[in-house]
Design an enzyme around this catalytic site. Structure first.
Site, PDB file in Angstrom:
ATOM      1  N   SER A 258       0.936  -1.377  -0.378  1.00  0.00           N
ATOM      2  CA  SER A 258       0.097  -0.012  -0.007  1.00  0.00           C
ATOM      3  C   SER A 258       1.070   1.112   0.257  1.00  0.00           C
ATOM      4  O   SER A 258       1.570   1.313   0.969  1.00  0.00           O
ATOM      5  CB  SER A 258      -0.682  -0.019   1.098  1.00  0.00           C
ATOM      6  N   GLU A 259       0.754   1.682  -1.000  1.00  0.00           N
ATOM      7  CA  GLU A 259       1.800   3.403  -1.160  1.00  0.00           C
ATOM      8  C   GLU A 259       1.965   3.816  -0.038  1.00  0.00           C
ATOM      9  O   GLU A 259       2.954   4.611  -0.566  1.00  0.00           O
ATOM     10  CB  GLU A 259       1.690   3.780  -2.603  1.00  0.00           C
ATOM     11  N   ASN A 260       1.162   4.338   0.647  1.00  0.00           N
ATOM     12  CA  ASN A 260       0.731   5.051   1.633  1.00  0.00           C
ATOM     13  C   ASN A 260       2.080   4.536   2.539  1.00  0.00           C
ATOM     14  O   ASN A 260       2.208   5.152   3.447  1.00  0.00           O
ATOM     15  CB  ASN A 260      -0.409   6.213   2.562  1.00  0.00           C
TER      16      ASN A 260
END
Lengths: 237, 212
Positions: B50-52
């Site tokens: 998840s790129e966060n």
């Protein structure tokens, strides 16, 4: 040097200025410096530019500064959750600079590391690349040339970030995905003010598990956080 | 004979996309149909990014176990797994830009026969931003698009050239639609597979892009 202040307003005393560039941590409403944003609203500082991945929602996060028209410009990757933002943007009251999310994070990190520019493939051939320096590097298969664009490091006047725990020297520990933009945002400011849920006694944080060393943090406050959830999703038991 | 027997539904498209994933891959899934791919990886050892700032994304939490500090890139509450690690956004996009993520499975508005991808803005409509999409398509090993073959007007979304502002130029490797699977190759798109009840002729008729 004493870093711990009694309140968000005290911690911001003397560092706020109309027209300044503020780098803020957070992703959506997760890990945002909610107490410092409220204190900036109370201080009434105007014409602010925020480098922040998102712009909050109407009544939380940076959204509260949009309602009072204290923001002149946003540098963000995604602003979809805020109706007042859209209204001000479409009416021309608010300037918006879209940065791809990774480019924004790296611009902050680079600025904090004294790097004024870097090359990236992100955005090549898109509107993001317009007007930017293009350069080829032999990074493809068998040294084939690939095109990159130059992006600039971000040097903010002020950083505001939120962490989970700190010691009084400003060593910070974040929790889960609330870390997000907070470390790079903290690094790129001339002054960094951090808010945390708990300031713990010196020596009680394991030095090996500190996420951001206190050298990046100038001022520090502890306070109660609302920590609002934007999209509450669950599965059946 | 009803029309709905033809082609794949959302879940079949997601299941087909899951076949693209191999044991040991680190993968980023976009919002929409790509999110459903996680339901079909079966026994394969896949780690979702998840790129966060998270590797090893788990399912949605049980009611009462939501954590405001634990969300995915769509801002939904999620859970962690035993393998989970957390990191900041610069590190997250460092691994994306650095080619460490094997594949991204994304939705799209348009894909062109040269692999151009448009999925972030429609001029004249509300622009919300590209988020991490431009970084992902420029950085990951393989870009797989999962989308309906045609738009709501029945027009092909697989085009000779994109009409919308691009997310990335020449970035798409494979397209999975309700009508079949196509690869971006020299000179256009190549049919890899037809969906249930769809012939190659059906695919050609529904596709504006050059099929080689």
């Amino acid at each position: 040097m004493k870093k711990v202040y009694g309140s968000a307003s005290e911690a911001l005393e003397g560092v706020l200025q109309d027209g300044m560039l503020i780098a803020a941590g957070g992703f959506g409403l997760c890990g945002i410096p909610e107490l410092l944003l409220q204190a900036i609203k109370d201080a009434g500082t105007k014409d602010l530019t925020f480098a922040s991945n998102n712009a909050g929602v109407d009544d939380f996060g940076i959204g509260i500064l949009l309602q009072t028209k204290q923001v002149r410009k946003m540098i963000s990757s995604y602003v979809g959750e805020n109706a007042e933002f859209m209204r001000q943007y479409l009416s021309g009251e608010l300037e918006l600079e879209f940065n791809p999310q990774g480019t924004l994070a790296e611009r902050m990190r680079a600025g904090g590391c004294g790097i004024p520019g870097f090359y990236t493939k992100t955005g090549v051939g898109t509107v993001i690349a317009e007007g930017k320096e293009h350069k080829e590097f032999p990074t493809g298969p068998d040294g084939a040339p690939e095109t990159y664009i130059m992006e600039t490091g971000l040097f903010a006047d002020l950083s505001i970030v939120k962490a989970w725990k700190a010691d009084e020297t400003g060593n910070l520990v974040f929790r889960k995905t609330a870390r997000n933009f907070n470390p790079p945002a903290a690094m790129c400011g001339r002054v960094c003010v951090a808010e945390v849920e708990e300031i713990v006694p010196l020596g009680s944080l394991d030095p090996d598990t500190i996420h951001l060393p206190g050298i990046y943090v100038n001022r520090l406050i502890q306070g109660a956080h609302e920590k609002r959830i934007e999209q509450r999703t669950t599965r059946a038991a | 004979m009803t029309q709905q027997a033809k082609g794949w539904d959302r879940n079949r498209m997601a299941a087909r996309a899951a076949e693209e994933l191999e044991d040991g891959m680190y993968v980023n899934l976009g919002i929409g149909i790509p999110t459903l791919v996680a339901n079909y990886v079966g026994d394969k050892d896949i780690t979702l990014q998840s790129e966060n700032g998270m590797l090893g994304m788990g399912p949605f939490p049980l009611e009462g176990e939501e954590d405001a500090d634990l969300i995915n890139a769509g801002k939904q509450t999620i859970t962690e797994l035993r393998r989970t690690s957390y990191f900041d956004s610069a590190t997250s996009f460092g691994m994306i830009r650095g080619g460490k993520i094997a594949a991204a499975i994304l939705g799209a508005m348009e894909v062109a026969e040269n692999g151009d991808l448009a999925n972030w803005m429609i001029p004249g409509k509300l622009v919300k931003g590209m988020g991490g999409a431009m970084d992902l398509v420029a950085g990951v090993g393989r870009v797989i698009v999962v989308m309906d073959h045609t738009n709501k007007h029945g027009d092909s979304k697989l085009l000779k050239a994109c009409t919308l502002p691009l997310t990335g130029k020449g970035v798409v490797d494979r397209i999975i639609t309700n009508l079949g699977v196509l690869d971006v190759v020299e000179g256009g798109l190549r049919i890899v597979e037809c969906a249930d009840g769809i012939s190659e002729d059906d695919l050609r008729t529904a596709t504006d892009a050059t099929i080689v």
